[in-house]
Scaffold this motif. Sequence first.
Motif, PDB file in Angstrom:
ATOM      1  N   VAL A   1      46.403  63.182  86.738  1.00  0.00           N
ATOM      2  CA  VAL A   1      46.422  61.693  86.312  1.00  0.00           C
ATOM      3  C   VAL A   1      46.425  61.508  84.769  1.00  0.00           C
TER       4      VAL A   1
ATOM      5  N   VAL B   1      46.084  59.488  81.686  1.00  0.00           N
ATOM      6  CA  VAL B   1      45.716  58.200  81.715  1.00  0.00           C
ATOM      7  C   VAL B   1      45.584  57.502  80.539  1.00  0.00           C
TER       8      VAL B   1
ATOM      9  N   TYR C   1      42.033  51.615  86.173  1.00  0.00           N
ATOM     10  CA  TYR C   1      42.076  52.966  86.061  1.00  0.00           C
ATOM     11  C   TYR C   1      40.962  53.216  86.741  1.00  0.00           C
ATOM     12  N   ASP C   2      40.048  52.636  86.173  1.00  0.00           N
ATOM     13  CA  ASP C   2      38.403  52.998  86.746  1.00  0.00           C
ATOM     14  C   ASP C   2      38.239  52.910  88.208  1.00  0.00           C
TER      15      ASP C   2
ATOM     16  N   LEU D   1      40.800  55.772  89.823  1.00  0.00           N
ATOM     17  CA  LEU D   1      40.260  57.138  89.501  1.00  0.00           C
ATOM     18  C   LEU D   1      39.167  57.745  90.454  1.00  0.00           C
TER      19      LEU D   1
ATOM     20  N   LEU E   1      40.611  59.401  93.544  1.00  0.00           N
ATOM     21  CA  LEU E   1      41.416  60.916  93.674  1.00  0.00           C
ATOM     22  C   LEU E   1      40.500  62.027  94.264  1.00  0.00           C
TER      23      LEU E   1
ATOM     24  N   THR F   1      41.992  64.755  85.329  1.00  0.00           N
ATOM     25  CA  THR F   1      42.253  63.525  84.637  1.00  0.00           C
ATOM     26  C   THR F   1      42.535  63.772  82.986  1.00  0.00           C
TER      27      THR F   1
ATOM     28  N   ALA G   1      35.193  55.557  83.453  1.00  0.00           N
ATOM     29  CA  ALA G   1      35.362  56.838  83.811  1.00  0.00           C
ATOM     30  C   ALA G   1      35.221  57.899  82.872  1.00  0.00           C
TER      31      ALA G   1
ATOM     32  N   LEU H   1      36.948  61.619  81.670  1.00  0.00           N
ATOM     33  CA  LEU H   1      38.011  62.299  81.840  1.00  0.00           C
ATOM     34  C   LEU H   1      37.613  63.774  81.787  1.00  0.00           C
TER      35      LEU H   1
END
Length: 193
Positions: A123, A125, A144-145, A148, A151, A157, A177, A179
Amino acid sequence: MKKEFRKKVISERKNQTSEFINKNSSIITEKILEMDCIKEANTIMLYLDFNNEVKTDHLITKLISLRKTVASPITLKKEHKLIPAQITDPINGLTVNTFGPYNIREPKPDCSPTINVKDLDIVIVPAVAYDKNCYRLGYGGGFYDRFLVNLRPDAKTIGIAFDLQIFDEVPREPHDAQLDFIITESQILIPKN
């Protein structure tokens, strides 16, 4: 504090010339295409850029030409969630989500098959800013938080940004998150811990 920080960075990014955005987006795209995890991935989700973000249209076209399954999120505002939907036609298969706060382009629901989040290998982001330890400061919606955390553990990420969006630290909370990579025009960052 997050609000002011976000506003300042967005303003600085907005003030960049189209030449700056296009040139550095191309450099970042080439770096992404060289990554082993991208070469090995089958299914990649990435955002559709807006408002002087790192441009993703060329990357999408290139990934599709490499026979990758490419998805972008459809935003369900009421449910406060993202649904990955395959981009089958990067020219005519997109629409603008006028229900969201940003009028972001999305795959058209009627011609974009949805993809199970567990099928995503990577992903890419979006964010307003990142820190050097790969934490992101998003746009404040938390989409997004929440996404994710669903996943697969082996999914990667990647944040993409211009150097001007990288800071020693960004304001963050426990749910924000971290990454696996941040790619800019001049560097590739990985978490220190």
